[in-house]
Motif scaffolding. Structure first.
Motif, PDB file in Angstrom:
ATOM      1  N   ASN A  14      16.265  82.767  22.919  1.00 13.22           N
ATOM      2  CA  ASN A  14      15.691  83.618  23.951  1.00 13.22           C
ATOM      3  C   ASN A  14      14.804  82.807  24.893  1.00 13.22           C
ATOM      4  N   ARG A 127      17.847  84.554  12.132  1.00 15.46           N
ATOM      5  CA  ARG A 127      16.724  84.698  13.062  1.00 15.46           C
ATOM      6  C   ARG A 127      15.400  84.331  12.384  1.00 15.46           C
ATOM      7  N   GLY A 139      18.721  85.591  19.558  1.00 13.45           N
ATOM      8  CA  GLY A 139      19.521  86.785  19.413  1.00 13.45           C
ATOM      9  C   GLY A 139      20.823  86.416  18.727  1.00 13.45           C
ATOM     10  N   ALA A 156      22.327  92.700  21.976  1.00  8.99           N
ATOM     11  CA  ALA A 156      21.200  92.499  21.061  1.00  8.99           C
ATOM     12  C   ALA A 156      19.919  92.196  21.827  1.00  8.99           C
ATOM     13  N   LYS A 157      20.041  91.423  22.901  1.00 13.61           N
ATOM     14  CA  LYS A 157      18.861  91.085  23.699  1.00 13.61           C
ATOM     15  C   LYS A 157      18.480  92.238  24.632  1.00 13.61           C
ATOM     16  N   SER A 160      16.787  94.951  22.505  1.00 12.17           N
ATOM     17  CA  SER A 160      16.109  94.319  21.372  1.00 12.17           C
ATOM     18  C   SER A 160      15.139  95.255  20.667  1.00 12.17           C
ATOM     19  N   HIS A 161      14.572  96.222  21.402  1.00 10.19           N
ATOM     20  CA  HIS A 161      13.628  97.163  20.781  1.00 10.19           C
ATOM     21  C   HIS A 161      14.337  98.086  19.798  1.00 10.19           C
ATOM     22  N   THR A 163      17.759  97.053  18.445  1.00 11.02           N
ATOM     23  CA  THR A 163      18.628  96.237  17.596  1.00 11.02           C
ATOM     24  C   THR A 163      17.871  95.245  16.733  1.00 11.02           C
ATOM     25  N   GLY A 165      17.281  92.337  17.660  1.00 15.50           N
ATOM     26  CA  GLY A 165      17.826  91.025  17.992  1.00 15.50           C
ATOM     27  C   GLY A 165      19.148  90.684  17.348  1.00 15.50           C
TER      28      GLY A 165
END
Length: 426
Positions: A14, A127, A139, A156-157, A160-161, A163, A165
């Motif tokens: 990221n 991760r 991600g 995923a990015k 992100s909130h 998934t 990530g």
């Protein structure tokens, strides 16, 4: 349970350059960061929280006051730091997966076929380990094809909130939802022009592209778009590249830190760029037969007189000997230089690259002496152990005045002993 169906993962760092700067500056954990191009010219990387304040590619001299008022911290590009952290990231990933293809400095494809257990959890394990060992957030996108894995990573990015990530599109329901809710322009390999053509055919989402007739796409566009559509539909057309093919050309080009009017600094720059290009040449075990050297003035200042020229140099035999290459490249500058101009950039391009034994010269043609290869091997071993530039050509200065400007560069925390990270007791 083992996963026998072909499965890929894309692990992407990221805001990589900005994340590298934060690793050794925990005080900036909640501070927006941007990274600048050569000579501190334009913004080339932004942390997520810096995106509302600055556009990618914005000239720094125009926005630096605005960034300061917004509390955004700017850094010059520290390529040595980024390259070293990238190598650490890739080494960790490689230790966790069956096979890996390093796609760029900040992303890699992994083959997860046969990996036991929950792949979503496996992605979270990757991760967590990367963040613990390197401090770099990533991600992870998982799917049955490389194109779908790229799309999964993007999702995923983007979410992100939700998934955390990691997105696994092995589930057909999740795959179809993602395809329906992704603009076709976000698909890997679809550029602005291709997007316009596809939208003209009514293909506006990734799902539309996945359902399009592959043969029609191949006829109207190319086999690349055909493969993209098949991959989105779940048919793997792209395999992992176990061995990166040698480059057919190697270029080293830099803007000068200040305008140059004399020939000697330009020769120093060309010698420096030739040395760097020759290092890359030997790293892929190639030989070079031709070198293209070019110099130019600034092209955007209306008050400066414009000039640009290039020369093609034919080497006497295929070689990776930096001494011969530097001599030929710097002599070419004599043919290019014209007094009275303010030069801003030089470039060295190695061409006609082959592996040893691939050149088919005549029986009486000269070839590189064996002693030259041994000298280059010793040169690379010394520089590999003690740092690039420890041993170099006499025409390459250690601290040239024309070097590109990097006034905001951070320390080389991991590549220089005199700049190791220090922690002060409080």
């Amino acid at each position: 349970m083992l996963t026998h169906e072909r499965t890929f993962a894309l692990i992407d760092c990221n805001s990589f350059y900005a994340s590298c700067e934060r690793v050794f500056r925990p005080d900036l954990a909640r501070t927006p960061i941007v990274v600048l191009s050569n000579n501190d010219g334009c913004v080339i990387a932004r942390s997520y929280d810096a995106k509302p304040f600055v556009k990618m590619g914005a000239p720094y001299y125009q926005i630096k006051d605005d960034l300061r008022r917004a509390g955004v911290v700017a850094f010059s590009s520290n390529y040595a730091l980024y390259g070293d952290i990238s190598e650490r990231v890739m080494t960790i990933i490689e230790s966790m997966v069956p096979a890996l293809e390093v796609y760029s400095i900040d992303e890699a494809f992994a083959d997860l076929t046969g990996v036991p257990g929950d792949l979503n959890q496996f992605g979270r394990d990757i991760r967590a380990r990367l963040f613990k060992c390197t401090g770099i957030p990533v991600g992870v996108g998982i799917a049955q094809t490389k194109t779908l894995a790229k799309l999964a990573n993007h999702t995923a990015k983007r979410l992100s909130h939700i998934t955390g990530g990691v997105v696994d599109l092995s589930d057909p329901f999740k795959r179809d939802w993602t395809l329906r809710n992704t603009d076709v322009g976000e698909v890997w390999g679809v550029g602005k022009r291709m997007r316009a053509h596809l939208e003209g055919m009514g293909i506006k989402t990734a799902m539309d592209l996945a359902r399009a007739d592959p043969w029609t796409l191949r006829k109207n566009f190319s086999v690349v778009i055909e493969k993209t559509a098949r991959e989105l539909a779940g048919t793997a057309c792209l395999e992992l590249e176990d061995i990166t093919p040698p480059k057919q050309e190697i270029c080293c080009s830099r803007m000068f830190g200040a305008r140059v009017t004399d020939i000697e600094p330009i020769k120093e720059a060309v010698a420096t760029y030739t040395q760097r290009a020759a290092e890359k040449l030997r790293a892929q075990n190639s030989l070079c037969k031709k070198i293209r050297v070019s110099i130019r003035t600034g092209m955007f200042n209306p008050e400066e007189v414009k000039y640009a020229n290039a020369a093609l140099v034919e080497l006497p035999y295929p070689t990776n000997d930096v001494r011969l290459m530097t001599k030929a490249a710097t002599e070419a500058v004599n043919r290019l230089f014209r007094p009275g101009f303010k030069y801003s950039k030089a470039e060295v391009l190695l061409m006609d690259l082959r592996q040893p034994g691939e050149f088919t010269d005549d029986l009486f043609a000269h070839s590189q002496p064996s002693d030259a290869g041994k000298v280059m091997q010793v040169l690379d071993e010394i520089n590999g152990r003690w740092g690039r530039g420890t041993l170099r050509s006499a025409s390459v200065p250690s601290a040239p005045e024309w070097a590109m400007r990097r006034d905001l560069m951070s320390s080389s925390y991991t590549t220089r002993l005199d700049q190791l990270w220090t922690v002060k007791a409080t």
